[in-house]
Write an enzyme that holds these catalytic residues in place. Structure first.
Site, mmCIF file in Angstrom:
data_model
loop_
_atom_site.group_PDB
_atom_site.id
_atom_site.type_symbol
_atom_site.label_atom_id
_atom_site.label_comp_id
_atom_site.label_asym_id
_atom_site.label_seq_id
_atom_site.Cartn_x
_atom_site.Cartn_y
_atom_site.Cartn_z
ATOM 1 N N LYS A 157 71.697 47.767 -52.828
ATOM 2 C CA LYS A 157 73.095 47.336 -52.922
ATOM 3 C C LYS A 157 73.846 48.347 -53.768
ATOM 4 O O LYS A 157 73.475 48.632 -54.912
ATOM 5 C CB LYS A 157 73.159 45.988 -53.614
HETATM 6 C C1 E4P Z 1 75.908 38.725 -52.612
HETATM 7 O O1 E4P Z 1 75.587 39.751 -52.073
HETATM 8 C C2 E4P Z 1 76.963 38.675 -53.648
HETATM 9 O O2 E4P Z 1 76.595 39.387 -54.773
HETATM 10 C C3 E4P Z 1 77.261 37.224 -53.987
HETATM 11 O O3 E4P Z 1 77.392 36.508 -52.786
HETATM 12 C C4 E4P Z 1 78.485 37.069 -54.865
HETATM 13 O O4 E4P Z 1 78.779 35.713 -54.985
HETATM 14 P P1 E4P Z 1 79.806 35.146 -56.076
HETATM 15 O O5 E4P Z 1 81.174 35.608 -55.726
HETATM 16 O O6 E4P Z 1 79.655 33.657 -55.972
HETATM 17 O O7 E4P Z 1 79.340 35.672 -57.408
#
Ligand code: E4P
Length: 215
Positions: A83
């Site tokens: 990521k």
């Molecule tokens: C996933 O890849 C993201 O990091 C996650 O869905 C972020 O979610 P949030 O906005 O609830 O922190």
């Protein structure tokens, strides 16, 4: 649509994986920090449970650091996806990593323009954050529609991961719009099962049966 679990909690992953509901996992620094455990240990354990893409996020913000971390994380397991945040350095790192055959999930996508840049750089997955857009009164789902349109116009090898999901309707809408993947927090996954009429219906079936056949 594939279901990824949006958590670094190994117990939750096992729980839903045993039901055949987990095609992959996404973690982020906040989710790993919540577990209070060693990052690499967590990622390794998840890779042993789920046979699908496991996103692990780099913490560096400069190109060299991102690439170095990405290559180290990739060594943990063949299913690791890196990521990378949507920044100029992130785009450059994605370009370098894609050329080395490392799969990138470009995270923190909030506009179609950012999605386009991620596609051009060679991201294998892009993560539009819909809940965080809804939180500031912008439509997260409109972003998913736009990204779907862009992907359908060309032949980028990239899948949309609808991220920052807050409730079951986000999952259903993502499926209706043709998103490839929804990454779902365990709390929302639990809610997908629920309908009061199912509970009432089952109770009535069992009661009718026992009334008819009791001695
Ligand atoms: C996933 O890849 C993201 O990091 C996650 O869905 C972020 O979610 P949030 O906005 O609830 O922190």
């Amino acid at each position: 649509m594939k279901f990824f679990l949006d958590t670094a909690n190994v117990e939750s992953i096992k729980y839903f994986a045993d039901m055949g509901l987990v095609d992959g996992v996404t973690t982020n620094p906040s989710l790993v920090a919540k577990e209070g455990r060693n990052f690499e240990d967590v990622i390794r354990e998840i890779s042993e449970i789920v046979d699908g893409p496991i996103s692990a996020e780099v913490l560096s913000t400069d190109v060299d650091g991102m690439v170095r971390e990405a290559l180290e994380l990739s060594e943990i397991h063949e299913n690791i996806v890196i990521k990378v945040p949507m920044t100029k350095d992130g785009i450059k790192a994605t370009h370098i990593l894609a050329n080395k055959g490392v799969k990138v999930n470009m995270t923190l996508i909030f506009s179609p323009a950012q999605a386009l840049l991620a596609l051009k750089a060679g991201a294998r997955f892009i993560s539009p954050f819909i809940g965080r857009l809804d939180d500031i009164s912008c439509s997260g789902m409109e972003l998913v529609v736009a990204v779907r349109d862009i992907l359908d116009n060309y032949d980028f090898e990239c899948e949309i991961i609808v991220a920052s999901i807050r409730h079951p309707l986000h999952v259903v809408e993502a499926a209706r719009l043709g998103a490839d993947i929804a990454t779902i927090p365990p709390s929302v996954m639990e809610k997908l099962f629920n309908h009061p009429l199912t509970d009432v219906g089952l109770e009535r079936f069992l009661k009718d049966w026992s009334n008819a056949f009791k001695k």
